[in-house]
Every structure is written in C-alpha cells, then in structure tokens.
Design an enzyme around this catalytic site. Structure first.
Site: not given
Ligand code: MEV
Length: 425
Positions: A262, A278
């Site tokens: 993420k 996209d």
């Molecule tokens: C937050 O948007 C993204 C993180 O959680 C990514 C990660 O934990 O590596 C900080």
C-alpha cells in the site's frame, strides 16, 4: 538554459510560496503561459461531461511535486495527485538519499498486453487447443485488421497462447492474445481485437466464447527499478540492519505485505492519477503480480551490498499510456506529462516504478527508525490549527506549539488560539 532546468534539487522548496513553486516548475519544464493557466483552473465541466456519465461537477485533489529524482541519469520533478499528507515529502526525501549513489536505474519490457478469450463447451479441448495454435497466423491477421494505426506504429497482435484450465464447468480453453500496444494503456485496442476473434475461435473449436477481455495481470509488460541508499545518510549500519529486519516481515507475511505494498501504491497511484491513467488497473495488476507465486508478498526487495549500503529493487506490471483516454482529454494530465518531459509510455513506467520504490523506502525507513507518526505530525497540526480557526501567520505558530506540547487536539488548539490572540492584543 538556467541552472533551475538542470536539477530537481531545491533546498527548502516546501518553504516557497505557491507562486514561487509554480515559477520554478514553469522554468524547469519550460511551460508556456497557457500551460501555467492550467495550474489554477479546474477541469472544465464540458470536458468532464464527455469523460463520464451523469456529470454534475468535478472533484479536486492536491497536486504536489516530488523533488530530487534522478532516474536513468536525468532529473525529474514528479507531479503527484494525492489526498494523503507526508507522501510527497517522503518520496522527495527518499530520492535525495538515492541520488547520492546515482539515483534510480529503471528498465521496462516491451508494452505487451494480454487479452483473454474464454472458450467453453468444447468436446475435445486438447485437439481444439492444437487447432487454435495451427490457425495462429490467421487469428493474428484478423486481430491486426482491427487496428491499422497501431500496426503502423509498430504495435499490434504479436502472439497467441493457449491454456487449458479445469473448472467446475469442466475443462475450458483460455486463449491469450498478446498485443503490443505501444504508447497506449491498451484496453480498447485489446478488447476490440478479442471481440473480433471470438467468431473465428468458435468456428475453429466448435465451442462457445464467453469472456473476451483484457487481463490486468500485465505480466508481459513489466517495469523494474533499482537504487542504492547510502548507509551513512541512513544513519549507519545499524539502521540498514533495522530496515532489513522490517522488510523481512513483508517478504513472508501477507498481513504486512499488504501494508508495505500500500505504501508503494501511495506513490504510484499519485502519479498514475496525475497523468490521467487508470489507477485501478495498476492496483489490480500490482497485487495480482505480488501473489503470482501463490503467496502474496512484497513488490520490492532489499539487500545490503558489499559496501554496506542498502539496495532496493521493485518489479511490477505497468500498463500506463501517454495517448488515448483521460491522458489525452484531461488538461492537467497533459500538463503533468509535460512537467515530466516524457514522450513514451515506457518512460512514464520507469518513473512510476522509481517513485514506487522511493515511497516504499521512505515508509520502511521511517518505520524502522522514528516511526511514521512524526512525519504526519506537522501537516496534521496545521490542519487542527486551521480547524480551530487560526488564520495566516497564526496557523504555523499554533501548529508549532501544538507539536511542542505534544497535544494535537482540537479543544486544546482552540484554547491556545484564544490565549495567543489575547496576548497579541
Ligand atoms: C501509509 O499510507 C503507508 C504505510 O503504512 C506503508 C508501510 O507501512 O510500509 C506507512
């Protein structure tokens, strides 16, 4: 050419006024007056109405600039459209550390997309599969007759692969049409070709074609980026070790890998959106690729080199386009491409991958050291200050005090603001 055009490193860029930042990016990317007007205008409603259905407005996101990126020896300012605080600053910091050892090196495969045709109700799947392959040249010819322009540009249907899958309905044949889509994302070209092939496939096999659609698991259209992160700048050997310890969890545990990836997509999506691409296609491709070996894992990998520096790598599918779709219609998407100074989808893919790696490095670096909340604090405190009613210079002053006091809370901010105002009278 002024110095400004040669480097994406500007100390204290975040402290400049919005006007000054616009001036800088205009000079860096040699924007025209017409271009710079696009900064200040929102998407016009007539264009919006042509893009989707039932339009009744437009929706804005902050557009920030990631600084310090050196990719394949060239400096880039990277436009990022995102609502999440700290993301742009984190990517810029990571790029600053990466450039000490030469920045990012990125490479990209040919822009090959896959279209799937699902063939059911075939009596003898093995011999039908053989027949399909025997007719490969005719099928490719038919596919290419659908898009003469793509073929003229050197793209078009290049290959055909046949898979036999077992299912609850019995065995089915899934034919993959491999299409070089050049500088487009490719969904339209591939879907048109797949639909055109369906009747011929049915004739050859005696079966029934059900689905005919592009696959977002674009694993023939991969991009890779690599960077070395200087151990001294990171804080020494123990920090590199702490980083690697954190990374290991993402490599073995899907619960952590999902969050880790993420973080990668925080960077990637922001650029994908800014260039009118996209982001759902990129997301689904990335996560499917992360699970390609039957176990969901990290899209990045890290190790220590002989000098003790941290080496980071990323590899993922990257179905991006610089022609067609919103990339062509949205004025800000065009402007963002101009800021990047790119002409091809492959160049864009290489920047996207580098940004994803930078974003991931920044997150894991913070998590392995000070934690992630510190970086979020400053903007969060400013937001609370504004919510408490602070205006102009009051905002910074109040936010700083909230951080120092370790109480970034609305009630507390309101009290403090009242006290500050009384004192100032
Ligand atoms: C937050 O948007 C993204 C993180 O959680 C990514 C990660 O934990 O590596 C900080």
């Amino acid at each position: 050419m002024s110095n400004i055009e040669k480097t994406s490193v500007v100390s204290g860029f975040y402290k400049l006024s919005i006007e000054k930042r616009r001036e800088f990016v205009s000079q860096f990317a040699q924007l025209t007056e017409e271009d710079t007007k696009i900064f200040t205008s929102s998407l016009d409603i007539t264009t919006a109405d042509r893009m989707i259905e039932n339009v009744f407005g437009t929706f804005e996101l902050p557009l920030g600039l990631a600084m310090n990126f050196l990719i394949n020896g060239k400096d880039y300012l990277i436009p990022m459209a995102t609502e999440e605080s700290s993301v742009v600053a984190a990517a810029s910091n990571a790029a600053k550390i990466a450039r000490i050892k030469g920045g990012f090196s990125a490479t990209c495969s040919q822009p090959l997309m896959i279209g799937q045709l699902q063939l059911l109700h075939v009596n003898d799947v093995a011999s039908a599969a053989q027949s399909i392959l025997k007719h490969k040249e005719q099928l490719l010819k038919l596919a290419n007759s659908q898009d003469k322009i793509l073929v003229d540009f050197g793209g078009g249907a290049k290959d055909l692969e046949v898979r036999i899958l077992d299912s609850s309905l019995g065995p089915m044949i899934v034919t993959h049409l491999v299409v070089d889509v050049r500088d487009a994302m490719g969904a339209n070209a591939v879907n048109t070709m797949c639909e055109a092939l369906a009747p011929m496939l049915e004739e050859i096999s005696g079966g029934k074609v059900r689905l005919k659609i592009l696959s977002n698991l674009a694993d023939k259209r991969l991009v890779k980026a690599i960077a070395i992160f200087d151990k001294e700048k990171m804080g020494g050997d123990h920090v590199v070790d702490a980083f690697l310890e954190s990374y290991v969890l993402a490599s073995i545990d899907p619960y952590r890998a999902a969050t880790h990836n993420k973080g990668i997509m925080n960077g990637i999506d922001a650029l994908i959106i800014a260039t009118g691409n996209d982001f759902r296609a990129i997301e689904s491709g990335a996560h499917a690729y992360a699970a390609r070996n039957g176990h969901y894992t990290s899209l990045t990998s890290y190790y220590k080199n002989k000098d003790g520096d941290l080496v980071g790598e990323i590899e993922l599918p990257m179905a991006v386009g610089v022609v067609g779709g919103a990339a062509n219609m949205h004025p800000k998407a065009k402007l963002c491409r101009k800021i990047l100074g790119i002409k091809t989808a492959q160049q864009l893919a290489e920047i996207v991958a580098s940004l994803g790696l930078a974003q991931n490095f920044a997150a894991v670096f913070a998590l392995s050291t000070v934690g992630i909340q510190k970086g979020h604090m400053s903007l969060h405190a400013k937001n609370i200050a504004v919510m408490a009613g602070a205006k102009g210079d009051e905002i910074e002053k109040l936010a700083d005090k909230l951080i120092v006091d370790g109480k970034i809370k609305l009630d507390y901010a309101k009290d403090l603001l009242e006290k500050q105002r009384k004192k100032a009278r």
